[in-house]
Design an enzyme around this catalytic site. Structure first.
Site, PDB file in Angstrom:
ATOM      1  N   PHE A 272       0.757  -1.255  -0.034  1.00  0.00           N
ATOM      2  CA  PHE A 272       0.107  -0.080   0.019  1.00  0.00           C
ATOM      3  C   PHE A 272       0.834   1.147   0.054  1.00  0.00           C
ATOM      4  CE2 PHE A 272       0.592  -1.242   4.377  1.00  0.00           C
ATOM      5  CZ  PHE A 272       0.952  -0.331   5.082  1.00  0.00           C
ATOM      6  N   ASP A 273       0.311   2.365  -0.499  1.00  0.00           N
ATOM      7  CA  ASP A 273       0.976   3.571  -0.497  1.00  0.00           C
ATOM      8  C   ASP A 273       0.724   4.186   0.952  1.00  0.00           C
ATOM      9  OD1 ASP A 273       2.170   6.121  -1.089  1.00  0.00           O
ATOM     10  OD2 ASP A 273       0.566   6.753  -2.518  1.00  0.00           O
ATOM     11  N   LEU A 274       1.920   4.491   1.526  1.00  0.00           N
ATOM     12  CA  LEU A 274       1.848   5.198   2.897  1.00  0.00           C
ATOM     13  C   LEU A 274       1.735   6.440   2.999  1.00  0.00           C
ATOM     14  CD1 LEU A 274       2.000   4.550   6.128  1.00  0.00           C
ATOM     15  CD2 LEU A 274       4.674   4.739   5.720  1.00  0.00           C
TER      16      LEU A 274
ATOM     17  N   THR B  25      -1.463   8.299   1.249  1.00  0.00           N
ATOM     18  CA  THR B  25      -2.752   7.603   1.312  1.00  0.00           C
ATOM     19  C   THR B  25      -3.123   7.360   2.821  1.00  0.00           C
ATOM     20  OG1 THR B  25      -2.183   6.607  -0.745  1.00  0.00           O
ATOM     21  CG2 THR B  25      -3.838   5.395   0.468  1.00  0.00           C
TER      22      THR B  25
END
Length: 92
Positions: free
Chosen positions: A15-17, A20
């Protein structure tokens, strides 16, 4: 663990930390403001920064101050990163 089609298991998540899960905009802007004030004695506006937001650091500095040499840009990047790292936990 959920089994995917074909019998393999899905064991990893990506996932894009930044941007996001965490909003680091304030930290990024504060680091730019600090860098311009500390290194150049100049003020920079939020509007100027947001016009180039998301580009690589070197590109942003070059676009914002095209008169600077490559060495000066590297110095700005170093100051930015030091400030960003030192301030990270306060902002995130």
């Amino acid at each position: 663990m959920k089994e995917a089609k074909g019998g393999s298991s899905l064991g990893h998540f990506l996932f894009d930390l930044d941007g996001t899960v965490l909003d680091t905009t304030g930290l990024i802007l504060a680091s730019f403001v600090h860098t311009f004030e500390t290194a150049l004695g100049q003020r920079i506006t939020r509007e100027e920064l947001m016009a180039h937001f998301g580009r690589p650091l070197e590109d942003q500095f070059q676009v914002l101050r095209p008169d600077l040499s490559e060495g000066e840009i590297e110095r700005l990047v170093d100051i930015y990163r030091q400030h960003n790292e030192a301030s990270h936990d306060q902002w995130v």
